[in-house]
Design an enzyme around this catalytic site. Structure first.
Site, PDB file in Angstrom:
ATOM      1  N   CYS A 184       2.830   0.819  -3.025  1.00  0.00           N
ATOM      2  CA  CYS A 184       2.221   2.071  -3.496  1.00  0.00           C
ATOM      3  C   CYS A 184       2.887   2.538  -4.788  1.00  0.00           C
ATOM      4  CB  CYS A 184       2.342   3.150  -2.422  1.00  0.00           C
ATOM      5  SG  CYS A 184       1.655   4.738  -2.933  1.00  0.00           S
ATOM      6  N   CYS A 199       3.389   6.300  -5.104  1.00  0.00           N
ATOM      7  CA  CYS A 199       4.533   6.818  -4.342  1.00  0.00           C
ATOM      8  C   CYS A 199       5.853   6.462  -5.017  1.00  0.00           C
ATOM      9  CB  CYS A 199       4.582   6.223  -2.933  1.00  0.00           C
ATOM     10  SG  CYS A 199       2.995   6.049  -2.132  1.00  0.00           S
ATOM     11  N   ASP A 200       5.985   5.231  -5.490  1.00  0.00           N
ATOM     12  CA  ASP A 200       7.300   4.723  -5.871  1.00  0.00           C
ATOM     13  C   ASP A 200       7.480   4.458  -7.368  1.00  0.00           C
ATOM     14  OD1 ASP A 200       7.946   4.765  -3.182  1.00  0.00           O
ATOM     15  OD2 ASP A 200       7.261   2.715  -2.842  1.00  0.00           O
TER      16      ASP A 200
END
Ligand code: NDP
Length: 320
Positions: free
Chosen positions: A137, A140-141
Site C-alpha cells: 500500500c 499507507c507507507d
C-alpha cells in the site's frame, strides 16, 4: 444443543468498517453483534506504523488502533463473537447465518464488512521483509520513503496510480511489469510515461526481495526477464506490490451481485440488492481501500440499517 443468537444488526468483519458500523449501531440502540472473522481487526493488524488515520499527531500502530476501535465498540454496547461464518441464507427473514462451530445467527439486517486481502507475489524474501521495505500500500507507507528509491510491481490501475503517488515522495520511482503492455487505463499510462521521475522495466518478474543492513531492510530486488530469462538486480529501498486484491466474498457467490468479486452497492449508499443487507469497506471498494474510508462506509451502513429498520415492514417481507 447449538446456540442461537438473534439480533437486529449482524456485522461480519471487525476491521475499521465493521467496528465503525458497530459503534454507530450500538449507539443507536441496535445492540449489534460483530462476528469477527478469521483475522480480528482486519488488515491493520498486519501493518505497523499508521500515520494517516485522523486524530493522532504521532505515529500509531495498526494493531493498537484496532484494539481501541474494538474497545470503543464494546464500551458502547456491541457484542463481539470470535467466530467465522461458514453458511449464509439470505432467502429467509430473519437472515440465517451459521458459524464454523455451529452457532446460528438470526439477523434482521446484515452488514458485510469482510474486507479484502492484498495479493502477494509469493517469492523469497517477500514475507520476511514485509513492513521492512516491502509493502502492498503506497498510500499507507509511501511517506516513509521520502527521498529514497522505490519500485512498484504490477501493471494495472493500482500499480500505475501508486507509482504516480510515490513521486510525491521519491524522485526515483521504477514500475516493474511482467509483460510489455500495461492494463491500466490509457490516461494513467500517459501520465506515467510523461513523468520524468518514473522509469518502467518491461518483461521483468520478481525472483527475490533482497534484505541487508542493520536493522535489516529491503536493499534490492532480483529480477528475471520473462522473455530472455536474463537475471538482473534492481537496488531499491522500498518495494510496493500492486498486483490486485482478493475481496472476501466467497460466502456470497450467487447470492449478491458482484463486480470482479467486490460486492455491488447502490451508488452513494451501502445498500446491496437485497433489502436489509448492506456492505461497507474494502469488500465493496476497489479504489480507495483506506482505513478512514472503510470507517466512513461503516458509519454509512449503520445509518442505512437504522433507516431500514425504522421503515421495514417485516411481515410483508416475510410474506413475499
Ligand atoms: P488488476 O487485476 O487490474 O491488475 C493487476 C496487475 O498485476 C496486472 O497488470 C497483472 O499483470 C499484475 N500481476 C498479477 N499477478 C502478478 C504476478 N504474480 N506477478 C506479477 N504481476 C502480476 O488489479 P488492480 O489492483 O490494478 O485493479 C483492480 C481493479 O480495480 C481493476 O478493475 C481496476 O481498474 C480497478 N481500479 C480502479 C482505479 C480507478 O479507477 N482509479 C484505481 C485502482 C484500481 P498482467 O497485466 O500481466 O495480468
Amino acid at each position: 444443543m447449538t446456540a442461537t443468537h438473534s439480533t437486529r444488526m449482524l456485522i461480519l468483519g471487525s476491521g475499521p468498517a465493521g467496528l465503525s458500523a458497530a459503534i454507530y449501531g450500538a449507539r443507536a440502540g441496535l445492540a449489534p453483534i460483530v462476528v469477527q472473522g478469521m483475522q480480528p481487526g482486519g488488515q491493520l493488524t498486519i501493518t505497523t506504523d499508521v500515520e494517516n488515520y485522523p486524530g493522532f499527531k504521532d505515529v500509531i500502530q495498526g494493531p493498537w488502533l484496532m484494539e481501541q476501535m474494538q474497545a470503543q465498540a464494546e464500551h458502547v454496547g456491541a457484542q463481539m463473537m470470535y467466530d467465522q461464518i461458514v453458511d449464509v441464507d439470505l432467502s429467509q427473514r430473519p437472515f440465517r447465518l451459521t458459524g464454523d462451530g455451529g452457532i446460528v445467527y438470526l439477523a434482521d439486517t446484515l452488514v458485510i464488512c469482510t474486507g479484502a486481502q492484498a495479493k502477494w507475489l509469493g517469492v523469497e524474501g517477500e514475507e520476511h521483509l514485509a513492513g521492512k521495505g516491502v509493502s502492498a500500500c503506497a498510500t499507507c507507507d509511501g511517506f516513509f520513503y521520502r527521498g529514497k528509491k522505490v519500485v512498484v510491481i504490477g501493471g494495472g490501475n493500482t500499480a500505475v496510480e501508486e507509482a504516480l503517488y510515490l513521486t510525491n515522495h521519491s524522485h526515483d520511482v521504477t514500475l516493474i511489469h511482467r509483460r510489455d503492455t500495461l492494463r491500466a487505463e490509457k490516461i494513467l499510462q500517459e501520465r506515467l510515461h510523461a513523468h520524468p521521475n518514473i522509469k518502467v522495466l518491461w518483461n521483468k518478474a520478481v525472483d527475490k526481495f533482497v534484505g541487508g543492513g542493520t536493522p535489516e531492510g529491503l536493499v534490492g530486488i532480483d529480477l528475471i526477464d520473462t522473455v530472455t530469462g536474463e537475471k538482473s538486480h534492481e537496488p531499491t529501498d522500498g518495494g510496493f506490490v500492486a498486483i490486485g486484491h482478493h475481496p472476501a466474498t466467497e460466502l456470497f457467490t450467487g447470492k449478491l451481485p458482484m463486480d470482479e468479486g467486490y460486492l455491488l452497492v447502490e451508488k452513494g449508499t451501502s445498500r446491496t440488492s437485497i433489502p436489509g443487507v448492506f456492505a461497507a469497506g474494502d469488500v465493496t471498494d476497489k479504489i480507495y481501500r483506506q482505513a478512514v474510508t472503510a470507517a466512513g462506509m461503516g458509519c454509512m451502513a449503520a445509518l442505512d440499517v437504522e433507516k431500514f429498520l425504522a421503515e421495514a415492514d417485516f411481515e410483508a417481507m416475510a410474506a413475499e
